[in-house]
Design a protein around this motif. Structure first.
Motif, PDB file in Angstrom:
ATOM      1  N   LEU A  11      -2.107   9.038   3.037  1.00  0.00           N
ATOM      2  CA  LEU A  11      -0.891   8.681   2.309  1.00  0.00           C
ATOM      3  C   LEU A  11      -1.130   7.457   1.421  1.00  0.00           C
ATOM      4  CD1 LEU A  11       2.097   9.410   1.909  1.00  0.00           C
ATOM      5  CD2 LEU A  11       2.614   7.841   3.785  1.00  0.00           C
ATOM      6  N   GLU A  12      -1.912   6.498   1.929  1.00  0.00           N
ATOM      7  CA  GLU A  12      -2.238   5.310   1.123  1.00  0.00           C
ATOM      8  C   GLU A  12      -3.066   5.680  -0.102  1.00  0.00           C
ATOM      9  OE1 GLU A  12      -4.100   2.278   3.434  1.00  0.00           O
ATOM     10  OE2 GLU A  12      -2.323   1.940   4.659  1.00  0.00           O
ATOM     11  N   MET A  37      -0.366   7.437  -2.428  1.00  0.00           N
ATOM     12  CA  MET A  37       0.676   6.507  -2.909  1.00  0.00           C
ATOM     13  C   MET A  37       0.389   5.110  -2.357  1.00  0.00           C
ATOM     14  SD  MET A  37       4.109   8.815  -2.504  1.00  0.00           S
ATOM     15  CE  MET A  37       3.923   9.190  -0.789  1.00  0.00           C
ATOM     16  N   SER A  86       1.216   2.097  -3.252  1.00  0.00           N
ATOM     17  CA  SER A  86       2.289   1.103  -3.223  1.00  0.00           C
ATOM     18  C   SER A  86       3.392   1.481  -2.227  1.00  0.00           C
ATOM     19  CB  SER A  86       2.896   0.942  -4.622  1.00  0.00           C
ATOM     20  OG  SER A  86       3.456   2.166  -5.044  1.00  0.00           O
ATOM     21  N   TYR A  87       3.378   2.700  -1.734  1.00  0.00           N
ATOM     22  CA  TYR A  87       4.456   3.159  -0.835  1.00  0.00           C
ATOM     23  C   TYR A  87       4.250   2.681   0.603  1.00  0.00           C
ATOM     24  CZ  TYR A  87       7.562   6.239   1.749  1.00  0.00           C
ATOM     25  OH  TYR A  87       8.521   6.722   2.582  1.00  0.00           O
ATOM     26  N   VAL A  88       3.001   2.657   1.067  1.00  0.00           N
ATOM     27  CA  VAL A  88       2.728   2.363   2.475  1.00  0.00           C
ATOM     28  C   VAL A  88       2.705   0.850   2.697  1.00  0.00           C
ATOM     29  CG1 VAL A  88       1.133   2.678   4.384  1.00  0.00           C
ATOM     30  CG2 VAL A  88       1.427   4.496   2.700  1.00  0.00           C
ATOM     31  N   THR A  89       3.717   0.354   3.380  1.00  0.00           N
ATOM     32  CA  THR A  89       3.781  -1.045   3.796  1.00  0.00           C
ATOM     33  C   THR A  89       3.867  -1.074   5.322  1.00  0.00           C
ATOM     34  OG1 THR A  89       6.189  -1.091   3.686  1.00  0.00           O
ATOM     35  CG2 THR A  89       4.998  -1.699   1.675  1.00  0.00           C
ATOM     36  N   ARG A  95       7.188   0.301   6.546  1.00  0.00           N
ATOM     37  CA  ARG A  95       7.266   1.766   6.452  1.00  0.00           C
ATOM     38  C   ARG A  95       6.398   2.437   7.511  1.00  0.00           C
ATOM     39  NH1 ARG A  95       7.736   1.972   0.078  1.00  0.00           N
ATOM     40  NH2 ARG A  95      10.006   1.882  -0.028  1.00  0.00           N
ATOM     41  N   ARG A  96       5.266   1.826   7.836  1.00  0.00           N
ATOM     42  CA  ARG A  96       4.441   2.360   8.931  1.00  0.00           C
ATOM     43  C   ARG A  96       5.230   2.363  10.235  1.00  0.00           C
ATOM     44  NH1 ARG A  96      -1.346   1.327   9.844  1.00  0.00           N
ATOM     45  NH2 ARG A  96      -2.329   2.245   8.058  1.00  0.00           N
ATOM     46  N   TRP A 134       8.472   2.317  10.543  1.00  0.00           N
ATOM     47  CA  TRP A 134       9.575   3.261  10.384  1.00  0.00           C
ATOM     48  C   TRP A 134       9.101   4.706  10.572  1.00  0.00           C
ATOM     49  CZ3 TRP A 134      10.692   7.009   6.579  1.00  0.00           C
ATOM     50  CH2 TRP A 134      11.973   7.531   6.647  1.00  0.00           C
TER      51      TRP A 134
END
Length: 117
Positions: free
Chosen positions: A85-86, A89, A91-94, A97-98, A100
């Motif tokens: 996923l990283e 995307m 910029s999406y994986v923080t 969010r992990r 969550w």
């Protein structure tokens, strides 16, 4: 070893007040039954019971090891999915969010088996 034979060295209480007396009803000896009881007690209490307890502990240990291996394999799969996923995307994986995503997966996993039902 009957009650008329004094083998202990202590005085016998054959008379006396109520509650203090020991009345000899017979001079029967039950040595064979006592030996059989002793052998059964030693066999069951000394040999069989520890073996059963060790078996129960080993089975529990094996089950917990299997559960730990499965949890580790699930965590590795989760990390692999997040790495992919990283890559897709970045910029999406923080971190938030992990956390969550993990909480969401745990809620979807109804039986706690580590797989989606």
């Amino acid at each position: 070893f009957g009650c008329h034979q004094d083998w202990t060295g202590y005085p016998k209480m054959v008379g006396g007040e109520e509650g203090d007396a020991f009345e000899c009803q017979g001079d029967a000896m039950w040595g064979a039954i006592a030996a059989l009881y002793f052998l059964l007690l030693i066999t069951i209490g000394g040999l069989i019971m520890p073996t059963v307890l060790i078996g129960i502990v080993c089975i529990s240990f094996e089950e917990s090891q299997a559960r730990l291996k499965k949890d580790n394999a699930d965590m590795e799969k989760f990390e692999l999915i997040l790495k992919n996923l990283e890559k897709l995307m970045p910029s999406y994986v923080t971190f938030e969010r992990r956390v969550w995503i993990r909480q969401l997966f745990d809620e979807i996993d109804a039986d706690g088996g580590g797989e989606l039902d």
